[in-house]
Design a protein around this motif. Structure first.
Motif, PDB file in Angstrom:
ATOM      1  N   PRO B  87     -31.967  78.033  20.196  1.00  0.00           N
ATOM      2  CA  PRO B  87     -30.773  78.527  20.082  1.00  0.00           C
ATOM      3  C   PRO B  87     -29.893  78.852  19.278  1.00  0.00           C
ATOM      4  O   PRO B  87     -29.880  77.979  17.489  1.00  0.00           O
ATOM      5  N   MET B  89     -27.281  78.349  15.835  1.00  0.00           N
ATOM      6  CA  MET B  89     -26.524  76.823  15.053  1.00  0.00           C
ATOM      7  C   MET B  89     -27.373  75.122  15.386  1.00  0.00           C
ATOM      8  O   MET B  89     -27.092  74.425  15.538  1.00  0.00           O
ATOM      9  N   SER B  90     -29.145  75.672  15.891  1.00  0.00           N
ATOM     10  CA  SER B  90     -29.396  74.345  16.632  1.00  0.00           C
ATOM     11  C   SER B  90     -30.547  74.102  14.779  1.00  0.00           C
ATOM     12  O   SER B  90     -30.215  74.970  13.820  1.00  0.00           O
ATOM     13  N   ASN B  91     -30.958  72.934  15.204  1.00  0.00           N
ATOM     14  CA  ASN B  91     -31.488  72.477  14.011  1.00  0.00           C
ATOM     15  C   ASN B  91     -33.221  71.602  13.962  1.00  0.00           C
ATOM     16  O   ASN B  91     -32.850  71.717  15.297  1.00  0.00           O
ATOM     17  N   VAL B  92     -34.022  71.579  13.216  1.00  0.00           N
ATOM     18  CA  VAL B  92     -35.321  70.646  13.191  1.00  0.00           C
ATOM     19  C   VAL B  92     -34.754  69.062  12.965  1.00  0.00           C
ATOM     20  O   VAL B  92     -33.478  68.800  12.554  1.00  0.00           O
TER      21      VAL B  92
END
Lengths: 253, 310
Positions: B87, B89-92
């Motif tokens: 997605p 602007m998603s992050n881990v």
């Protein structure tokens, strides 16, 4: 539900709980409001006073279960939305139900683990003579109570805020009044009139009652009724959390 | 919904409203197996809303989406099992290590621990992260985090990969590495749905592109066919060795529009061959030398601008 679907459902719940345990158990707000705060309340109440801790310990233990189990849930969703991990979590093969139950299980296990230590220490320190049945009552009550309070924590995270401190504030606004009406500092059997009615409105009172039965051998409310009420509160909290979370799912993304 | 047997993504009449705003308006298209499909559009055009509906994160008000023949609204888990998703602007999870992040993702897709660990090691090597695999992601650069994110989406070898702006804001090395891996996955048979702001990226990577504008699908075709369809953006670019009044060229009857950048002129025309010859005779008459003379076909960027500003 077919067997494969059920296994997949349970696997998702377990994975979400595992993820929460790895990431959120050591977050400062969880340690502060889940462990240190009830510890200080316990010490403030017990040190230098002539309180009968043998009688009051069941209530104080229930307070610990309440604080610890309900401390993880409020943090997770706002934290994940702010960190940018929430949308990716939604993109995995999970449903809103698995997200909620995974978070509830994480809070429940936190409550159980910490309170096994507290209950064991309390039983040793205050010299309770607990029968095998008493141990079973305490164990099952601990599980039901931890699940119920963890579900309340998840419910408190359901508003759309992406700011964990706002949610922690809201959660404390709800949690503190519950503490004072739940028969923790005064045994339920000693409460009269409106105070007793108020205590019956709080889920904590039913855990206090069950712990009193397991540790002291007597309780004001029948055990099975107390458990049924705890289960009822749990169902209501989970269903409300589900409704609110679905409504606010995309807010803050 | 009408769907060819080879379509891995099939979308029909997709519509989403937020209050009075229609974010996505009756969008229909399909993506056949093995295609690398680019989805372009200006900010607020409806790209992210569309991709969220395609991946089951958002429920459409109207319309259907099927992934590999599975209706995502009726069977979201089964459909999501076919996908890898990055997605926007998603992050881990920065609290976990690179390896823990990828393994966690693989386990959500039902992979056995041994298989997921082997595949994770292979992916992290491919993404040049082997030596940092046991480090917490907290200290990683943006490009490294994005590589972990993409490795997490690829770990279960998805049938279709959704990437929302995967190279946005990354350094050149990470961009190239990610593009190479997207291409490699696509060559191996994975269908890729890519949204990007980078027109050149779409032009070089994608078999087909769709352009969304104000919630509606404005154009969909191969990059080359789209460029041909918008041939009014063909131009002749010219610069002379000394300052020149180009009014005579503009009045030649061959120029639709003129743009100037420094000492270089770009004349938009329907007939670049005739205009180039006209400019050549103009330069001979005026005894001018060329420092630049080139014929430019329509670029995908021109197509994008024409479609989204039209």
């Amino acid at each position: 539900m077919p067997r494969d679907a059920l296994l997949s459902y349970l696997r998702s719940i377990a994975l979400i709980a595992e993820k929460d345990m790895r990431i959120y158990y050591t977050k400062p707000p969880v340690l502060m409001f889940g462990f240190l705060f009830p510890l200080f309340m316990f010490l403030a109440f017990s040190l230098g006073r002539s309180a009968d801790l043998h009688t009051l310990f069941p209530g104080l233990a229930a307070m610990f279960v309440f604080f610890v189990a309900s401390s993880v849930g409020p943090l997770i969703t706002p934290w994940e939305k702010r960190a940018g991990t929430y949308e990716r979590l939604l993109s995995f093969p999970v449903t809103v139900n698995t997200l909620i139950l995974g978070d509830v299980v994480a809070g429940m296990l936190f409550g159980i683990i910490i309170n096994i230590i507290i209950l064991t220490a309390g039983i040793a320190a205050f010299g309770y003579s607990v029968s095998f049945i008493g141990v079973l009552i305490i164990a099952l009550s601990l599980m039901l109570g931890a699940f119920c309070f963890s579900a309340l924590g998840v419910l408190l995270a359901s508003p759309a805020s992406t700011n964990p401190s706002n949610v922690m504030l809201l959660s404390n606004l709800v949690r503190f009044p519950l503490i004072f009406i739940s028969g923790i500092f005064v045994p339920i059997a000693s409460l009269q009139g409106i105070a007793r009615v108020a205590a019956y409105c709080s889920p904590i009172a039913y855990l206090v009652n069950s712990f009193e039965l397991g540790l002291l051998g007597s309780a004001a409310i029948p055990l099975l009724l107390g458990w049924a009420v705890l289960i009822g509160f749990s169902v209501v909290f989970v269903l409300l959390a589900r409704t609110l979370l679905k409504r606010n799912l995309m807010k803050g993304l | 919904m009408k769907r060819d047997r080879d379509d891995v993504i099939a979308v029909a009449g997709l519509t989403k409203r937020f209050g009075a705003i229609t974010a996505v308006d009756d969008v229909s298209f399909s993506v056949p197996e093995g295609e690398l499909f680019g989805f372009l559009g200006p900010n607020g055009a409806g790209k992210t809303t569309t991709i969220r509906m395609l991946t089951g994160i958002l429920t459409p008000d109207v319309g259907e989406v099927s992934i590999d023949g599975i209706d995502i609204q009726k069977h979201p888990i089964a459909a999501k099992m076919q996908m890898g998703i990055i997605p926007e602007m998603s992050n881990v999870y920065i609290e976990l290590t690179a390896k823990q992040n990828v393994v966690l993702a693989g386990r959500f897709y039902g992979m056995h621990r041994k298989d997921v660990e082997e595949r994770t090691d292979k992916l992290l090597q491919q993404f040049e992260l082997s030596d940092r695999k046991d480090d917490r992601v907290e200290g990683f650069s943006k490009g490294m985090k994005q590589r972990v994110l993409i490795a997490s989406a690829l770990v279960h070898i998805p049938k279709v990969l959704f990437l929302d702006e995967p190279t946005s804001g990354l350094d050149v090395h990470s961009q190239r590495l990610i593009r190479a891996i997207i291409r490699e996955m696509n060559d191996a048979g994975t269908t890729v749905f890519l949204t990007t702001h980078n027109i050149e990226e779409a032009n070089t990577l994608c078999d087909r592109v769709g352009i969304i504008n104000r919630g509606a699908l404005a154009a969909i075709d191969t990059p080359e066919r789209l460029k041909q369809a918008f041939n009014e953006t063909q131009s002749v670019e010219v610069a002379f060795d000394k300052p020149t009044d180009v009014g005579e060229i503009e009045r030649s009857g061959l120029v639709n529009r003129t743009e100037r950048t420094g000492d270089t002129w770009r004349f938009y025309t329907d007939d670049p061959d005739a205009l180039a010859k006209w400019i050549f005779s103009f330069a001979e008459r005026r005894k001018l030398s060329f420092t630049t003379l080139s014929i430019e076909g329509a670029s995908l960027e021109d197509v994008f601008v024409t479609v989204t500003e039209g």
